[in-house]
Design an enzyme around this catalytic site. Structure first.
Site, PDB file in Angstrom:
ATOM      1  N   HIS A 127       0.818  -1.211   0.000  1.00 23.60           N
ATOM      2  CA  HIS A 127       0.000   0.000   0.000  1.00 23.60           C
ATOM      3  C   HIS A 127       0.855   1.267   0.000  1.00 23.60           C
ATOM      4  CE1 HIS A 127       0.761   0.858   4.321  1.00 23.60           C
ATOM      5  NE2 HIS A 127       0.818  -0.463   4.425  1.00 23.60           N
ATOM      6  N   ASP A 128       0.399   2.244  -0.763  1.00 32.30           N
ATOM      7  CA  ASP A 128       0.965   3.597  -0.784  1.00 32.30           C
ATOM      8  C   ASP A 128       2.375   3.674  -1.360  1.00 32.30           C
ATOM      9  OD1 ASP A 128      -1.257   5.025   0.717  1.00 32.30           O
ATOM     10  OD2 ASP A 128      -0.690   3.551   2.215  1.00 32.30           O
ATOM     11  N   GLY A 145       5.048  -0.948   2.911  1.00 31.12           N
ATOM     12  CA  GLY A 145       4.220   0.206   2.589  1.00 31.12           C
ATOM     13  C   GLY A 145       5.005   1.495   2.491  1.00 31.12           C
TER      14      GLY A 145
END
Length: 264
Positions: A127-128, A145
């Protein structure tokens, strides 16, 4: 004057596609693929068998998603509470078998992957993360992340990238490495613990860096990483003594902006 030929869209009868998905011209969707809500697939992209694009994902044009790849899954983040987030993949990017690419979280709202990337089998982009253009992520690389990877980076197989770590443009990471700190642009790094192994000279030459720019980057490398000066002193000496260029300035700003410290 010639016009581009657009092949017809081909969707296998066994594929499951949400009514809200937008499928571009000339897209091929193979057997047993699953396309979830609010997914956008650009023209000419090929979705292989058993690929899952879970939701809220945008795939660019002429991408290749191979057997069993999973895109747009929820963040593997205990703080994730179901907030809206996205995964955005650029044009002509290839995602090989069983790679996993997650959506963003509330922190950034999206995971972004650039154009012309190759993400090999069993790799994970968390994520991200922000992945630049022309990046190669080899087999079984695992990224935490919020990691950031610059343009033209190569990450060797079975390497692990710590959350929030950054890898600068044109860097080369050897296989089975542990990226705990930031990796400066243009360098080669490898190992666990990781250390530098000089400049990615072949990569810079292939990318069209002029001889003069490569010479100045090499001189900067010696001052930054092979002298006994601290980071602030070394950066100051590079700026004071070497011929400035956008490439050299990008290297220095990357170092100055590091919050995790840089690999040496």
């Amino acid at each position: 004057m010639s016009s581009q030929i657009v092949l017809p869209t081909q969707i296998h009868v066994s594929a499951v596609i949400d009514d809200s998905a937008q499928i571009g011209a000339g897209v091929t969707i193979a057997p047993y693929a699953v396309i979830g809500p609010n997914v956008i697939i650009g023209d000419g992209t090929r979705v292989g068998p058993h690929v899952v694009i879970e939701r809220d994902t945008q795939i660019g044009e002429n991408c290749r998603l191979h057997n069993g790849a999973s895109l747009g899954g929820d963040p593997q983040d205990l703080k994730y509470a179901g907030e809206a987030s996205r995964l955005v993949v650029g044009d002509r990017t290839v995602v090989r078998e069983f790679a996993t690419l997650n959506r963003g979280s509330a922190a950034r709202g999206s995971t972004n992957i650039g154009n012309d990337c190759l993400i090999m089998a069993y790799a994970h982009v968390a994520h991200d993360c922000i992945i630049g253009d022309h990046v190669v992520i080899a087999n079984a690389v695992n990224m935490g992340g919020h990691a950031e990877v610059g343009d033209w980076v190569v990450i060797g197989g079975m390497s692990a990238v710590h959350q929030f770590a950054r890898i600068g443009a044109h860097a080369f990471i050897g296989g089975m490495s542990a990226v705990r700190k930031d990796v400066t642009p243009y360098v080669k790094a490898s190992g666990n613990p990781m250390r530098l192994f000089g400049l990615n000279a072949i990569g810079l030459q292939r990318r069209g860096f002029t001889t003069q720019v490569r010479v100045e980057i090499r001189r900067a490398y010696r001052i930054l990483f092979q002298s006994e000066k601290n980071v602030r002193q070394a950066v100051g000496e590079v700026r004071a003594t070497l011929q400035s260029s956008p490439e050299l300035e990008a290297m220095l700003k990357f170092i100055e902006g590091s919050e995790r410290g840089v690999t040496v």
